[in-house]
Write a protein that holds these residues in place. Structure first.
Motif, short mmCIF file in Angstrom:
data_model
loop_
_atom_site.label_atom_id
_atom_site.label_comp_id
_atom_site.label_asym_id
_atom_site.label_seq_id
_atom_site.Cartn_x
_atom_site.Cartn_y
_atom_site.Cartn_z
N ARG A 283 0.82 -1.22 0.00
CA ARG A 283 0.00 0.00 0.00
C ARG A 283 0.85 1.27 0.00
O ARG A 283 0.35 2.35 0.27
N THR A 284 2.13 1.12 -0.31
CA THR A 284 3.06 2.25 -0.26
C THR A 284 3.32 2.81 -1.66
O THR A 284 3.61 2.05 -2.59
N ALA A 285 3.21 4.11 -1.79
CA ALA A 285 3.47 4.78 -3.07
C ALA A 285 4.95 5.03 -3.29
O ALA A 285 5.44 4.95 -4.42
N CYS A 286 5.66 5.38 -2.20
CA CYS A 286 7.06 5.79 -2.39
C CYS A 286 7.87 5.65 -1.11
O CYS A 286 7.32 5.66 0.00
N ILE A 287 9.18 5.51 -1.30
CA ILE A 287 10.15 5.73 -0.23
C ILE A 287 10.65 7.16 -0.39
O ILE A 287 11.19 7.52 -1.44
N LEU A 288 10.45 7.96 0.63
CA LEU A 288 10.92 9.34 0.64
C LEU A 288 12.25 9.38 1.37
O LEU A 288 12.33 9.03 2.55
#
Length: 453
Positions: A215-220
């Motif tokens: 459910r994760t869009a990105c690693i920031l």
């Protein structure tokens, strides 16, 4: 650098007029100032003007500036090519609802230099750049979640600042860090969308993405997190960020708002990271408000509206205003590869000299940083993550005393002793920095601290 000698502390600066303005400010601003980052002990220094590597306050005190408006001014104050270009532009208009050629020129410069950039959109601040980068990752992946590094600073967007704070009483176990709210009243829905991992912790990132990757869009990620300690990235951690993102079908968003100043091609290129999106700011505005989001053509199509409503609408009254675009282009053109290399060498010489003073005295300090950035930690061992860099009460008092000592000797050293350099600085300025640190290490305050330990 010259042979360093211990010199007596300079006469404390007068703050009479700054105190006068502070009293006026307290009548119109909460706490008397408009930025929480302003040092108010004993009173804010109100600046009258800047000259190259120095600022002069309203009381006539002159300081070597190691803040440079929070790393923005890579050429220091009053950089003449920018001043001349902006002065000419002001007579022809400062902002329009239509585009100008100036935004194209700055975008072309950034794309030519930074490997990860193929298309760019401009906004007005680093906070906006990170915000739209996160939104772009969501629009592209269709997922809401964000994974971020514990303690790193990414601006004032809720989903970027959740997890930027924390202390030993709130941050949870190393194996499962807690997403600490950034302010009182932060919605629990925000916190549930943001998962935190420790910098340089491959096993922790692997476990976290196994749990929330779907459910994760990105690693920031900031390639060298400044607020978390100006931490050196491990090459294997950078590689793991890359491979784990691909494995879980999410994007890598590099926050280079601050650390773009690390090289001609930015920090990601320096450390072997290949992000899908980069958030830029600070130095690319030449001293004026700016932000930019850039990345591959494929990902950046979420902003495109040539076939109807875009997946991610983005505007802004002052986005890509010609003043910021021209100032940024002129400032960045002056930062050639040779200019970056010279500033890098200048910074490395200062860091080496500071470490020599630490070794000479045996004091419990360490120095982190790279390129034109350094940070002095009141710790014997160089930190590798936010937790190992977090100061206890005694260490915080040491950092405060260090910054006060620098101020008394004519140097603005930001809180936390995190400094940045500019092309306006000279070898004499470097000697002043190191000499001032040497006198602090020889002070009764430090001797008493070492004896107590």
């Amino acid at each position: 650098m010259q042979q360093r000698q211990n010199t007596p502390m300079a006469r404390p600066p007068s703050h009479f007029r700054s105190s006068h303005f502070y009293n006026r400010g307290r009548r119109v601003f909460p706490a008397g100032v408009t930025r929480v980052t302003v040092d108010r002990e004993p009173t804010p220094l109100y600046i009258a003007r800047g000259e190259g590597a120095h600022v002069i306050d309203v009381d006539g005190n002159r300081f070597l500036d190691l803040n440079n408006n929070f790393t923005t001014l890579i050429h220091g104050h009053g950089f003449l090519p920018v001043a001349d270009a902006v002065g000419d532009l002001l007579h022809r208009g400062t902002c329009f609802s239509n585009p100008t050629e100036h935004e194209i020129a700055l975008a072309e410069l950034l794309i030519e230099r930074i490997p990860a950039l193929e298309h760019v959109r401009f906004v007005n601040s680093g906070t906006e750049a990170v915000m739209f980068a996160i939104k772009a990752a969501r629009a592209y992946t269709g997922r809401p979640g964000v994974v971020r590094i514990e303690g790193a600073y990414h601006g004032a967007y809720d989903w970027a600042e959740a997890g930027q704070s924390g202390s030993p009483v709130s941050w949870g176990p190393e194996s499962k860090p807690v997403t600490v709210a950034a302010y009182h009243g932060m919605p629990s829905s925000v916190i549930s969308d943001v998962a935190v991992t420790r910098f340089n912790d491959i096993a922790g990132l692997t476990r976290l993405l196994d749990e929330v990757g779907h459910r994760t869009a990105c690693i920031l990620i900031d390639p060298m997190p400044s607020r978390a300690g100006l931490l050196a990235p491990r090459p294997d951690f950078m590689a793991a960020v890359q491979s784990l993102a691909r494995q879980h079908g999410l994007l890598v968003v590099a926050d280079e708002v601050l650390n773009l100043r690390q090289s001609y091609r930015g920090a990601s290129a320096r450390y072997g990271l290949h992000p899908d999106l980069i958030a830029c700011g600070k130095i690319i505005g030449g001293g004026f408000p700016v932000g930019a989001i850039g990345g591959s053509r494929d990902v950046m199509t979420v902003f495109a509206n040539d076939k109807g409503r875009p997946l991610l609408p983005q505007g802004g009254t002052f986005s890509a205003n010609p003043v910021s675009m021209v100032a940024g282009r002129i400032a960045m053109e002056a930062m050639t590869e040779e200019a970056f290399e010279a500033l890098d060498a200048f910074g490395e010489a200062i860091r080496a000299s500071l470490r020599e003073e630490i070794d000479r005295t045996g004091a419990s300090f360490s120095v982190t940083g790279a390129a034109s950035l350094f940070r002095i930690h009141p710790k014997k061992t160089e930190p590798v993550d936010f937790r190992s860099g977090y100061p206890n009460g005694a260490e915080s008092a040491v950092s405060k005393a260090l910054c006060d000592h620098f101020l008394q000797n004519g140097i603005l050293l930001p809180n936390g002793a995190a400094a940045c350099l500019s092309t306006a600085m000279t070898a004499s300025d470097a000697d002043t920095i190191v000499n001032t640190f040497a006198t602090f290490l020889s002070s009764p305050f430090v001797h008493g601290l070492e004896a107590a330990q």
